[in-house]
Design a protein around this motif. Structure first.
Motif, PDB file in Angstrom:
ATOM      1  N   LYS A 160       0.940  -0.968   0.025  1.00  0.00           N
ATOM      2  CA  LYS A 160      -0.016   0.045  -0.020  1.00  0.00           C
ATOM      3  C   LYS A 160       0.922   1.301  -0.029  1.00  0.00           C
ATOM      4  CE  LYS A 160      -2.942   1.778   3.455  1.00  0.00           C
ATOM      5  NZ  LYS A 160      -3.968   1.798   4.295  1.00  0.00           N
ATOM      6  N   LYS A 162       1.530   5.215   0.154  1.00  0.00           N
ATOM      7  CA  LYS A 162       0.719   6.427   0.754  1.00  0.00           C
ATOM      8  C   LYS A 162       1.322   7.432  -0.390  1.00  0.00           C
ATOM      9  CE  LYS A 162      -0.679   5.517   4.840  1.00  0.00           C
ATOM     10  NZ  LYS A 162      -2.058   5.560   4.895  1.00  0.00           N
ATOM     11  N   ASP A 191      -3.022   4.928  -0.956  1.00  0.00           N
ATOM     12  CA  ASP A 191      -3.791   5.663   0.329  1.00  0.00           C
ATOM     13  C   ASP A 191      -3.352   6.784   0.418  1.00  0.00           C
ATOM     14  OD1 ASP A 191      -5.049   6.577   2.266  1.00  0.00           O
ATOM     15  OD2 ASP A 191      -4.382   4.744   3.650  1.00  0.00           O
ATOM     16  N   ASN A 193      -4.961   9.416   2.361  1.00  0.00           N
ATOM     17  CA  ASN A 193      -5.356   9.999   3.756  1.00  0.00           C
ATOM     18  C   ASN A 193      -5.717  11.526   3.225  1.00  0.00           C
ATOM     19  OD1 ASN A 193      -2.873   7.813   4.749  1.00  0.00           O
ATOM     20  ND2 ASN A 193      -4.711   8.030   5.887  1.00  0.00           N
ATOM     21  N   GLU A 217      -7.478   4.429  -1.834  1.00  0.00           N
ATOM     22  CA  GLU A 217      -8.297   4.488  -0.598  1.00  0.00           C
ATOM     23  C   GLU A 217      -8.197   5.876  -0.021  1.00  0.00           C
ATOM     24  OE1 GLU A 217      -6.787   1.653   2.440  1.00  0.00           O
ATOM     25  OE2 GLU A 217      -6.529   3.132   3.972  1.00  0.00           O
ATOM     26  N   ASP A 242     -11.842   4.521   4.502  1.00  0.00           N
ATOM     27  CA  ASP A 242     -10.908   3.963   5.718  1.00  0.00           C
ATOM     28  C   ASP A 242     -11.346   4.860   6.701  1.00  0.00           C
ATOM     29  OD1 ASP A 242      -9.288   3.192   7.592  1.00  0.00           O
ATOM     30  OD2 ASP A 242      -7.454   4.250   6.592  1.00  0.00           O
ATOM     31  N   GLU A 243     -10.835   6.125   7.089  1.00  0.00           N
ATOM     32  CA  GLU A 243     -11.015   6.690   8.311  1.00  0.00           C
ATOM     33  C   GLU A 243     -12.248   7.676   8.085  1.00  0.00           C
ATOM     34  OE1 GLU A 243      -8.306   7.055   6.334  1.00  0.00           O
ATOM     35  OE2 GLU A 243      -7.511   9.094   6.286  1.00  0.00           O
ATOM     36  N   LYS A 266     -10.240  -1.819  10.621  1.00  0.00           N
ATOM     37  CA  LYS A 266      -9.089  -1.807  11.658  1.00  0.00           C
ATOM     38  C   LYS A 266      -9.673  -2.095  12.970  1.00  0.00           C
ATOM     39  CE  LYS A 266      -6.537   1.549   8.920  1.00  0.00           C
ATOM     40  NZ  LYS A 266      -6.101   3.162   8.912  1.00  0.00           N
TER      41      LYS A 266
END
Ligand code: MUC
Ligand code: MG
Length: 367
Positions: A160, A162, A191, A193, A217, A242-243, A266
C-alpha cells in the motif's frame, strides 16, 4: 469470569524510522496497554494507538477516559456481557481506540478462560493471513528499496503506497517506479489520507491508469460530498473508505451514497465486537473488506490477524500487518514472525500472546 479491574498503561517505543503520510507522521509508538483482570486471575490485553490527526485521541486522553469513565462501566460485568460493555461505552462519543482496546482485552480474557483462541471463537476460517506492507513518503528509489527489502526478507509482494502529496507527480512517480521494479509480481494500491482534492485525485488516477492498481483509499475527504461521488463514479479501481467509515452507519452512508465501493476494517478502532458488525455489513452489501493498519504494534497486529483470519471475506485480500517491523522493539514476549509473505494467528488460548514484564517496565511512561 467477572471483571474486577481495568488498567490503562501508557508506553513509548521509538520507531527505527518515521512513517510519513498525508495526514501526519509517527515517530514513536506512544500507545496505551489495556489490561482487563478477572476474579479468576485471568488478564486480557490489547493496545490503543492514539491517532490525533485521524480520530482526535491522545495518549493522555485514552488513559483518562479509561480510568475516569469506562473502567467503572466495565468492572462488575462478566466476560460474556460484551454487548452490555459495548452499549455502555458507546454512550460516550468518540474515543474509538480506547473502547476497542477494552473490547479486545475482554475477548482475550474470554478466550483464555475458555481455553480457546479468539480467532476460532470469532469464526475460525483460516490460521494465517497474506501480508500487505504500507510504504510511507520517501523518494521513489528509497520506497522501491524498502519494498524490495520486504520482498527479499519477508516474502511480502503486496504494497500500500502512501500518496496525497503535491504535486501529484511526486506520488505517481513512486507507484510507476514500483510497478517497473516488480512487474506483474506485486499487488499495488494507494492511500491518500484525504490529501488531494477530487480533481487532483482524478488526475492522479488517470496518470496511473496503466499501473494495475488494486484499490484507491481515501484520496480526498468524504466531506467533499459531491466531489468524491464524482471521483468514484469515474474510476474503475475500487475505492476504499478508511477513516471516513469507522462505524457501520458511516460505512452504510459512504457505500450507499456512492462515495466508496470497499471498506477498510481496523480492529484498533472497532475492536472485535464492532468489527464483526462492519464485516457482516460488508458481506451484506457485497463489497470488499481489507484489513487495515492503524500503525499498530505487535499486540495490535496480533489483534488484527486474529480478526482477519476468522472470516473468508477479510482473509481474501492481503492484510496490512507489517508496520511493527519499523519499531525498534516491542512488548510481546514472543515476537510475531512474517514468513513467506504470511503471518500466522498466534496459537494458544485468547490472543495467544503474552506481555514481557521487563519490556513493559522499560517502556512504560507512567513512572
Ligand atoms: C491508513 O491506512 O491510513 C495512517 C493514518 C491512520 O490513521 O492510519 C494509517 C494508515
Ligand atoms: Mg488509510
Amino acid at each position: 469470569m467477572k471483571i474486577v479491574r481495568v488498567e490503562a498503561i501508557p508506553f513509548s517505543i521509538p520507531y527505527l524510522k518515521p512513517l510519513k503520510f498525508a495526514s501526519g507522521e509517527v515517530h514513536a509508538a506512544e500507545h496505551v496497554l489495556v489490561r482487563v483482570h478477572t476474579d479468576d486471575g485471568i488478564v486480557g490485553v490489547a493496545e490503543a494507538p492514539p491517532r490525533p490527526f485521524t480520530y482526535g485521541e491522545t495518549q493522555q486522553g485514552i488513559v483518562a477516559v479509561i480510568e475516569n469513565v469506562f473502567a467503572a462501566q466495565i468492572v462488575g460485568l462478566t466476560l460474556l456481557q460484551r454487548e452490555v460493555a459495548h452499549q455502555r461505552m458507546r454512550r460516550t462519543i468518540g474515543n474509538p481506540t480506547a473502547k476497542s482496546a477494552i473490547d479486545m482485552a475482554i475477548w482475550d480474557a474470554l478466550g483464555q478462560t475458555l481455553g480457546q483462541s479468539v480467532s476460532n471463537l470469532l469464526g475460525g476460517y483460516t490460521d494465517r493471513m497474506r501480508v500487505s506492507h504500507m510504504l510511507g513518503f520517501e523518494e521513489p528509489q528509497k520506497m522501491v528499496a524498502e519494498a524490495e527489502r520486504m520482498r527479499s526478507t519477508y516474502g511480502i509482494t503486496t504494497f500500500k503506497v502512501k500518496v496525497g502529496r503535491h504535486p501529484v507527480s511526486l506520488d505517481t512517480a513512486v507507484v510507476r517506479a514500483l510497478r517497473e521494479h516488480f512487474g506483474a509480481e506485486a499487488e499495488l494500491y494507494v492511500d491518500g489520507n484525504r490529501g488531494w482534492s477530487p480533481a487532483e485525485s482524478a488526475a492522479a488516477m488517470r496518470e496511473m491508469a496503466d499501473l494495475a492498481l488494486l484499490f484507491a483509499e481515501e484520496l480526498c475527504p468524504a466531506d467533499d460530498v459531491l466531489g468524491r461521488r464524482w471521483l468514484v463514479a469515474q474510476t474503475t479501481v475500487p475505492s476504499i473508505a478508511d477513516e471516513s467509515a469507522t462505524t457501520p452507519a458511516e460505512v452504510t452512508r459512504e457505500i450507499l451514497g456512492g462515495s466508496a465501493t470497499a471498506v477498510s476494517i481496523k480492529t484498533a478502532r472497532t475492536g472485535f465486537t464492532v468489527s464483526q458488525r462492519v464485516h457482516h455489513l460488508a458481506e451484506g452489501l457485497g463489497i470488499e473488506a481489507v484489513i487495515g493498519n492503524q500503525i499498530d504494534g505487535q499486540l495490535g497486529t496480533a489483534c488484527a490477524v486474529t480478526f482477519a483470519a476468522a472470516y473468508q471475506l477479510t482473509s481474501r485480500r492481503a492484510g496490512e500487518l507489517s508496520n511493527f517491523l519499523d519499531m525498534s522493539d516491542d512488548l510481546l514476549a514472543e515476537p510475531l514472525q512474517i514468513r513467506d509473505g504470511h503471518l500466522r494467528v498466534p496459537s494458544g488460548p485468547g490472543l495467544g500472546v503474552a506481555i514481557d514484564p521487563d519490556k513493559l517496565a522499560r517502556y512504560r511512561t507512567d513512572g
